[in-house]
Design a protein around this motif. Structure first.
Motif, PDB file in Angstrom:
ATOM      1  N   ASN A  23       0.827  -1.201   0.000  1.00  8.46           N
ATOM      2  CA  ASN A  23       0.000   0.000   0.000  1.00  8.46           C
ATOM      3  C   ASN A  23       0.865   1.257   0.000  1.00  8.46           C
ATOM      4  OD1 ASN A  23      -2.513   1.481   0.215  1.00  8.46           O
ATOM      5  ND2 ASN A  23      -1.882   1.927   2.306  1.00  8.46           N
ATOM      6  N   ARG A  54       2.457   1.734  -3.467  1.00 11.83           N
ATOM      7  CA  ARG A  54       1.475   2.172  -4.468  1.00 11.83           C
ATOM      8  C   ARG A  54       1.155   3.654  -4.285  1.00 11.83           C
ATOM      9  NH1 ARG A  54      -2.708  -2.993  -5.096  1.00 11.83           N
ATOM     10  NH2 ARG A  54      -1.071  -4.404  -5.758  1.00 11.83           N
ATOM     11  N   GLU A  55       0.953   4.044  -3.040  1.00 12.14           N
ATOM     12  CA  GLU A  55       0.631   5.448  -2.777  1.00 12.14           C
ATOM     13  C   GLU A  55       1.819   6.350  -3.105  1.00 12.14           C
ATOM     14  OE1 GLU A  55      -1.413   8.364   0.544  1.00 12.14           O
ATOM     15  OE2 GLU A  55      -1.000   6.280   1.079  1.00 12.14           O
ATOM     16  N   TYR A  95      -8.609  -1.855   2.246  1.00 13.04           N
ATOM     17  CA  TYR A  95      -8.658  -3.056   1.392  1.00 13.04           C
ATOM     18  C   TYR A  95      -9.901  -3.903   1.625  1.00 13.04           C
ATOM     19  CZ  TYR A  95      -4.109  -2.007  -0.526  1.00 13.04           C
ATOM     20  OH  TYR A  95      -3.078  -1.412  -1.196  1.00 13.04           O
ATOM     21  N   ALA A 135      -6.545   1.770  -4.529  1.00  9.19           N
ATOM     22  CA  ALA A 135      -5.400   0.894  -4.324  1.00  9.19           C
ATOM     23  C   ALA A 135      -5.569  -0.526  -4.847  1.00  9.19           C
ATOM     24  CB  ALA A 135      -5.027   0.853  -2.844  1.00  9.19           C
TER      25      ALA A 135
END
Length: 152
Positions: A3, A6-7, A29, A54
């Motif tokens: 996470n 990705r961010e 999620y 996400a």
């Protein structure tokens, strides 16, 4: 860490384009968490032009809220992009644009790292697995340079 990476990647690309996130919410999620995050993101105007979610399951949850609860049109009113390219992302009612990483490349990198650790080579390092975008119908098409010029 997935996470966070990705961010971070999302924010890095925005920064390169001279942009910053408009709003941010967390869906943890989960389908219901993503629905609640979408309600918060669109709880006041002006609405975001697009959302990056996400993973695809949360993007699908967000699309349901946008369409069914808020009466927004995807992609005309708001674009939605997910991550993972799960089979449902290609379903006709979603046609979700998504980012995908090669599972084979991720598995190969993991096996290599485990093998190194088993050999006593305990070098902490990051492995970057390239991504690609699967363009479907949940975002407006990019304008070609000719189209963009005609709008100026």
């Amino acid at each position: 860490s997935t996470n966070q990476e990705r961010e971070r990647g999302f924010n890095d690309v925005l920064k390169e384009a001279g942009l910053a996130p408009y709003r941010r919410e967390v869906g943890h999620y989960s389908f219901s968490g993503a629905q609640e995050a979408a309600r918060k993101l669109f709880g006041s105007r002006p609405y975001p032009d697009a959302v990056f979610v996400a993973n695809d399951h949360m993007a699908i949850a967000a699309m349901d809220v946008l369409r069914l609860e808020l009466g927004l049109r995807v992609p005309e009113d708001v674009g939605v992009v997910g991550f993972d390219d799960v089979p449902q992302a290609a379903w006709g009612s979603y046609r979700l644009t998504t980012v995908v990483q090669s599972v084979e490349d991720m598995v190969s990198a993991t096996v290599d790292l485990l093998h190194e650790q088993m050999q006593g080579e305990v070098n902490s390092r990051n492995v970057i697995v390239p991504c690609r975008i699967v363009e479907r119908d949940s975002v407006r098409p990019r304008e070609s340079s000719n189209t963009a010029k005609s709008h100026q």
